[in-house]
Design an enzyme around this catalytic site. Structure first.
Site, mmCIF file in Angstrom:
data_model
loop_
_atom_site.group_PDB
_atom_site.id
_atom_site.type_symbol
_atom_site.label_atom_id
_atom_site.label_comp_id
_atom_site.label_asym_id
_atom_site.label_seq_id
_atom_site.Cartn_x
_atom_site.Cartn_y
_atom_site.Cartn_z
ATOM 1 C CG ASP A 34 2.364 -11.715 -17.589
ATOM 2 O OD1 ASP A 34 1.355 -12.053 -16.819
ATOM 3 O OD2 ASP A 34 2.251 -11.158 -18.701
ATOM 4 C CG ASP A 179 -3.137 -9.766 -16.737
ATOM 5 O OD1 ASP A 179 -2.703 -9.244 -17.796
ATOM 6 O OD2 ASP A 179 -2.096 -10.525 -15.944
ATOM 7 N N GLY A 181 -6.104 -8.725 -22.658
ATOM 8 C CA GLY A 181 -7.273 -7.817 -23.587
ATOM 9 C C GLY A 181 -7.655 -6.652 -23.265
ATOM 10 C CB SER A 202 -0.589 -7.255 -27.519
ATOM 11 O OG SER A 202 -2.057 -7.546 -26.899
HETATM 12 C C1 DX5 Z 1 -1.826 -13.733 -19.507
HETATM 13 C C2 DX5 Z 1 -0.928 -12.671 -18.923
HETATM 14 C C3 DX5 Z 1 -1.405 -11.070 -19.346
HETATM 15 C C4 DX5 Z 1 -1.337 -10.985 -20.656
HETATM 16 C C5 DX5 Z 1 -1.396 -9.437 -21.243
HETATM 17 O O1 DX5 Z 1 -1.483 -15.067 -19.294
HETATM 18 O O2 DX5 Z 1 -0.916 -12.905 -17.606
HETATM 19 O O3 DX5 Z 1 -0.410 -10.391 -18.368
HETATM 20 O O4 DX5 Z 1 -0.168 -11.387 -21.224
HETATM 21 O O5 DX5 Z 1 -1.134 -9.256 -22.616
HETATM 22 P P1 DX5 Z 1 -2.490 -8.600 -23.430
HETATM 23 O O6 DX5 Z 1 -2.371 -7.177 -22.911
HETATM 24 O O7 DX5 Z 1 -1.497 -8.796 -24.763
HETATM 25 O O8 DX5 Z 1 -3.408 -9.545 -23.187
HETATM 26 ZN ZN ZN Z 2 -0.188 -11.001 -16.213
#
Ligand code: DX5
Ligand code: ZN
Length: 219
Positions: A34, A179, A181, A202
């Site tokens: 990211d 992508d 949550g 996460s």
């Molecule tokens: C948000 C990112 C995602 C995200 C994924 O801006 O693009 O890739 O952080 O993390 P979780 O799975 O914790 O939402």
């Molecule tokens: Zn992402």
């Protein structure tokens, strides 16, 4: 079965080497990188992600899935091409014109890297349809881009279904990546809506057993 792209955004710095090793051996399909520029979104992860990519390039066998949440995508594409990623995704909303977006798409394709276009939760599917014949992946954001650990926005599921139907009806070969949550509870709903690749941050890195969590996500 969905593929799992593990986001290392929320990984704690102090345990990075151990966490990356545990992810590498957990059954994930990609490392999701990211990249944020402090402009398209307020956080700036540029130097951290360059550092992680350099490290992953030297130790990992897994493909890199680079998600650019940046305004000046052209220069970021050049910076990340050196790591020979499998996927580079740019945001539709970051392009100032259709021409600019097509330039980014062509630049990535010329380097034999798969191209993704990402859309934020409030961007309609209609806006992306004309680009589908030229790209490999649509990354549908299921949270507002900017940080990890947020809850999935339910209205994004309908968008994924709409996109999936359009892709099937038009015999296009485009993967859908979701992508934000994503966890063991909602992954089946995403798969049923038509998602091929899920990004999980996460829900994996906060779990006690990465392998077990990844197995549950790969349904
Ligand atoms: C948000 C990112 C995602 C995200 C994924 O801006 O693009 O890739 O952080 O993390 P979780 O799975 O914790 O939402
Ligand atoms: Zn992402």
């Amino acid at each position: 079965m969905v593929e799992v792209s593990a986001s290392i955004l929320s990984m704690k710095n102090e345990n990075a080497i151990k966490t990356l090793y545990n992810l590498e051996t957990s059954g994930i399909d990609y490392f999701h990188i990211d990249v944020m520029d402090g402009k398209f979104v307020s956080a700036d992860t540029t130097s951290k992600m360059l550092e992680y990519c350099e490290y992953l390039n030297s130790i990992s066998n897994l493909p890199l899935d680079v998600h650019l949440m940046v305004e000046d995508a052209k220069s970021y594409i050049s910076s990340f091409l050196v790591f020979e990623p499998n996927i580079i995704t740019v945001h539709l909303e970051a392009a100032k014109s259709k021409q600019e977006l097509l330039e980014w798409i062509n630049y990535i394709k010329e380097k034999n890297v798969r191209v993704g276009i990402s859309i934020k939760p409030n961007t309609k599917i209609d806006e992306i349809l004309e680009y589908l014949p030229f790209i490999h992946i649509v990354l549908v954001m299921t949270v507002e881009p900017g940080k990890g650990g947020q809850e999935l926005i339910p209205s994004t599921i309908q968008k994924i279904k709409e996109l999936s139907n359009y892709i099937k009806q038009n015999n296009l070969e485009v993967d859908i990546e979701a992508d934000g949550g994503i966890n063991e509870e909602n992954v089946a709903m995403l798969r049923d809506a038509g998602v091929n690749i899920i990004v999980a941050g996460s829900s994996i890195t906060n779990s006690n057993n990465f392998k077990e969590t990844v197995t549950k996500l790969k349904i």
